[in-house]
Design a protein around this motif. Structure first.
Motif, PDB file in Angstrom:
ATOM      1  N   ILE A   1       0.875  -1.174   0.000  1.00 47.61           N
ATOM      2  CA  ILE A   1       0.000   0.000   0.000  1.00 47.61           C
ATOM      3  C   ILE A   1       0.908   1.218   0.000  1.00 47.61           C
ATOM      4  O   ILE A   1       1.790   1.339   0.854  1.00 47.61           O
ATOM      5  CB  ILE A   1      -0.913   0.040   1.240  1.00 47.61           C
TER       6      ILE A   1
ATOM      7  N   GLU B   1      -6.557   4.368   6.502  1.00 57.26           N
ATOM      8  CA  GLU B   1      -6.465   3.619   7.756  1.00 57.26           C
ATOM      9  C   GLU B   1      -7.209   2.287   7.648  1.00 57.26           C
ATOM     10  O   GLU B   1      -6.699   1.235   8.037  1.00 57.26           O
ATOM     11  CB  GLU B   1      -7.014   4.436   8.924  1.00 57.26           C
TER      12      GLU B   1
ATOM     13  N   VAL C   1      -5.227  -0.130   5.426  1.00 55.55           N
ATOM     14  CA  VAL C   1      -4.088  -0.728   6.129  1.00 55.55           C
ATOM     15  C   VAL C   1      -4.576  -1.745   7.163  1.00 55.55           C
ATOM     16  O   VAL C   1      -3.970  -2.808   7.330  1.00 55.55           O
ATOM     17  CB  VAL C   1      -3.217   0.367   6.781  1.00 55.55           C
ATOM     18  N   GLU C   2      -5.678  -1.431   7.821  1.00 61.00           N
ATOM     19  CA  GLU C   2      -6.217  -2.356   8.823  1.00 61.00           C
ATOM     20  C   GLU C   2      -6.630  -3.685   8.191  1.00 61.00           C
ATOM     21  O   GLU C   2      -6.306  -4.755   8.697  1.00 61.00           O
ATOM     22  CB  GLU C   2      -7.402  -1.719   9.533  1.00 61.00           C
TER      23      GLU C   2
ATOM     24  N   CYS D   1      -5.787  -4.898   5.118  1.00 62.22           N
ATOM     25  CA  CYS D   1      -4.698  -5.538   4.358  1.00 62.22           C
ATOM     26  C   CYS D   1      -3.491  -5.738   5.264  1.00 62.22           C
ATOM     27  O   CYS D   1      -2.418  -5.161   5.057  1.00 62.22           O
ATOM     28  CB  CYS D   1      -4.357  -4.697   3.138  1.00 62.22           C
ATOM     29  N   GLU D   2      -3.666  -6.571   6.255  1.00 54.58           N
ATOM     30  CA  GLU D   2      -2.669  -6.727   7.313  1.00 54.58           C
ATOM     31  C   GLU D   2      -1.355  -7.340   6.844  1.00 54.58           C
ATOM     32  O   GLU D   2      -0.346  -7.216   7.526  1.00 54.58           O
ATOM     33  CB  GLU D   2      -3.252  -7.544   8.451  1.00 54.58           C
TER      34      GLU D   2
ATOM     35  N   PHE E   1       3.292  -1.023   4.164  1.00 57.80           N
ATOM     36  CA  PHE E   1       2.833   0.354   3.947  1.00 57.80           C
ATOM     37  C   PHE E   1       4.045   1.198   3.582  1.00 57.80           C
ATOM     38  O   PHE E   1       5.074   1.154   4.255  1.00 57.80           O
ATOM     39  CB  PHE E   1       2.172   0.911   5.211  1.00 57.80           C
TER      40      PHE E   1
ATOM     41  N   VAL F   1      -3.198   5.408  10.645  1.00 61.62           N
ATOM     42  CA  VAL F   1      -2.302   4.448   9.987  1.00 61.62           C
ATOM     43  C   VAL F   1      -1.050   4.223  10.822  1.00 61.62           C
ATOM     44  O   VAL F   1      -0.670   3.083  11.113  1.00 61.62           O
ATOM     45  CB  VAL F   1      -1.922   4.924   8.562  1.00 61.62           C
TER      46      VAL F   1
ATOM     47  N   LEU G   1       0.076   0.764  12.719  1.00 65.71           N
ATOM     48  CA  LEU G   1       1.351   0.104  12.437  1.00 65.71           C
ATOM     49  C   LEU G   1       2.188  -0.021  13.708  1.00 65.71           C
ATOM     50  O   LEU G   1       2.852  -1.040  13.932  1.00 65.71           O
ATOM     51  CB  LEU G   1       2.122   0.861  11.354  1.00 65.71           C
TER      52      LEU G   1
ATOM     53  N   ARG H   1       7.412   0.400   8.348  1.00 61.72           N
ATOM     54  CA  ARG H   1       6.984   1.094   7.137  1.00 61.72           C
ATOM     55  C   ARG H   1       8.143   1.077   6.154  1.00 61.72           C
ATOM     56  O   ARG H   1       9.295   0.976   6.545  1.00 61.72           O
ATOM     57  CB  ARG H   1       6.627   2.546   7.432  1.00 61.72           C
TER      58      ARG H   1
END
Length: 148
Positions: free
Chosen positions: A67, A81, A84-85, A87-88, A92, A128, A132, A139
């Motif tokens: 992402i 957010e 990202v949550e 698509c664990e 990122f 986000v 993380l 990241r």
């Protein structure tokens, strides 16, 4: 191929999703792996990439591997957010400028204010980075001349 069918496993496909500004780019990297560049909300207020993938029968939590947040404009980051949550398993990636101490302090302060009914880019980025951090997930940083 139609918009409602999966690309072949060995195909690269690039889909541009959005109204003509603030698009989300979805890339099928091949072999059931996907990358999402930026986020955009659909009519239901959900990240359009998640809606598109689920409509194809793809599980975003397994299939999305990357992402990328290109920049901090609400029309490119709203929904990030949640993306990202869900698509664990994804890495990122954002510009390194978005993680310097001054910028992080700024979004911490701005997170207290809601700019629009849909929220703000500050809230999204704060969420986000907080997510993380809670996952102890690192990241990646986009830099000129560096592959991500």
């Amino acid at each position: 191929m139609s918009l409602n069918s999966l690309p072949d496993s060995d195909e690269i496909e690039v889909s541009l999703l959005g109204p003509g500004y603030g698009e989300c780019v979805l890339v099928h990297l091949g072999y059931e792996r996907w990358a999402v560049v930026d986020s955009h909300l659909d009519e239901a207020g959900q990240p359009i990439a998640l809606s598109y993938l689920r409509g194809l029968g793809v599980d975003p939590s397994e299939a999305v591997r990357l992402i990328v947040a290109t920049h901090w404009h609400d029309d490119h980051i709203l929904g990030m957010e949640q993306l990202v949550e869900v698509c664990e398993n994804a890495t990122f990636c954002c510009a390194s400028a978005l993680v310097n101490d001054e910028f992080l302090a700024l979004i911490g302060v701005l997170n207290q204010y809601t700019a629009t009914p849909a929220g703000s880019g500050a809230e999204e980025l704060y969420g986000v980075f907080d997510l993380l951090r809670k996952r102890s997930q690192s990241r990646a940083y986009a830099l000129s001349g560096r592959l991500i």
